[in-house]
Design an enzyme around this catalytic site. Sequence first.
Site, PDB file in Angstrom:
ATOM      1  CG  ASP A  72      -2.204   0.957   0.921  1.00  0.00           C
ATOM      2  OD1 ASP A  72      -2.116   1.504  -0.136  1.00  0.00           O
ATOM      3  OD2 ASP A  72      -3.011   1.033   1.943  1.00  0.00           O
ATOM      4  CG  HIS A 135      -7.399   1.775   4.269  1.00  0.00           C
ATOM      5  ND1 HIS A 135      -7.145   1.078   3.276  1.00  0.00           N
ATOM      6  CD2 HIS A 135      -6.230   1.812   4.755  1.00  0.00           C
ATOM      7  CE1 HIS A 135      -5.764   0.806   3.201  1.00  0.00           C
ATOM      8  NE2 HIS A 135      -5.189   1.317   4.060  1.00  0.00           N
ATOM      9  CG  HIS A 166      -6.060   5.119   7.237  1.00  0.00           C
ATOM     10  ND1 HIS A 166      -5.806   4.137   8.107  1.00  0.00           N
ATOM     11  CD2 HIS A 166      -4.983   5.058   6.738  1.00  0.00           C
ATOM     12  CE1 HIS A 166      -4.818   3.539   8.115  1.00  0.00           C
ATOM     13  NE2 HIS A 166      -4.196   4.061   7.015  1.00  0.00           N
ATOM     14  CG  HIS A 293       0.373   4.353  11.158  1.00  0.00           C
ATOM     15  ND1 HIS A 293       0.659   3.240  12.041  1.00  0.00           N
ATOM     16  CD2 HIS A 293      -0.518   3.842  10.352  1.00  0.00           C
ATOM     17  CE1 HIS A 293       0.261   2.237  11.713  1.00  0.00           C
ATOM     18  NE2 HIS A 293      -0.567   2.454  10.570  1.00  0.00           N
ATOM     19  CE  LYS A 371     -12.955  -0.421   8.981  1.00  0.00           C
ATOM     20  NZ  LYS A 371     -11.425  -0.162   9.084  1.00  0.00           N
TER      21      LYS A 371
END
Length: 375
Positions: A72, A135, A166, A293, A371
């Site tokens: 990613d 994410h 994100h 993070h 999500k």
Amino acid sequence: MDTLKAPCLFKIIASPKNWIEGEAIKQLQNTAKFPGMEMAVGLPDLHPGKGSPIGAAFFTKNILYPYLIGNDIGCGMGLWQTDLKKNKIKRDRWVKKLYALENQRNNDTKAWLEKDNLKSNKWDDSLGTIGGGNHFAELQTIESIEDTERFQKTGLSQKHLLLLVHSGSRGFGEEILRKHVDQFKNNGIHEESEAAIQYMKEHDHAKKWAFSNRGLIAHRFLAIVGTKGRPVLDVCHNSLSHTKINNRFGWLHRKGAAPSDEGFIVISGSRGSFSYLVSPAGEQNDNCFSLAHGAGRKWKRSETRGRLKNKYPYQSLWKTKLGGVVICNNKDLLYEEAPQAYKNIEIVVNDLREAGLIKVVALLRPLITYKTWKA
């Protein structure tokens, strides 16, 4: 702070209160032995990945390791201040509207690519999509301000809601990694080789694509709830760059590690805990100019499903202890990303604070966490 020794500078930034899985430490130790490795730093959110750890930064001389960045490329977090006011929250209405987020393909992709000066490719349909895993797109309120002076420098208003996104490069980054690993496996490549030059060209493209992806997600999200917003920050935590550390030039690899040399960052909690807006502080060389993070996983995804499925009906995970609402119709993902699967964000943040690496600026409360609505 706990520091272990290896052929290079091998360091784990974690207090005794923090639990670091043994497998993550082994993975970090293994990477510290790679040829050309000069620094291997584990951050407080360190946890095992697929062969190499997440929540870590690596500094090499002359050699690049795309394998350490993972699939990613360019994944990161962007923060927007919205025009929505804290005293006029319409959560139930927004939740109903946001079910359509992944269907918002209003022929805007081409214009968005042109705006960001990106060429069209086979991943165009993925632009503006969040993806799976950890994410999300999250609407937040500012819970409290811990440092008024620094908060004022952000230009944020406590009266308005924030949007944190994100996401990364989706299948684009995966394709780049697969092509590299098929040829080189987890081995490094010399910085002057054709392979390194080609990888960095593709890496930079994917990183820019991921930045654009977060922007389009935010654009669509804000349009659905009937508002606008302005970008405040966007930081990448999966990347490779040529930089200078301790007066030596080399290659800085970040895997799940936020940069501490680009200003304010958000360290995200799970959807059931606060996120932290922080400002880097102090000398940053020995942590490779990198910070945690997020909270970091405590349980593996498959393990999480087994632990929680018999305890909680999946509908119960649509709401959190902080009063937030989670939009996720994928049952497995809902369990895999449950707050219980993550470490205590307070401990992670305090580890960085006690190490003199950050100042906490504000706490952010999740209001709506999107999500996916796909089963």
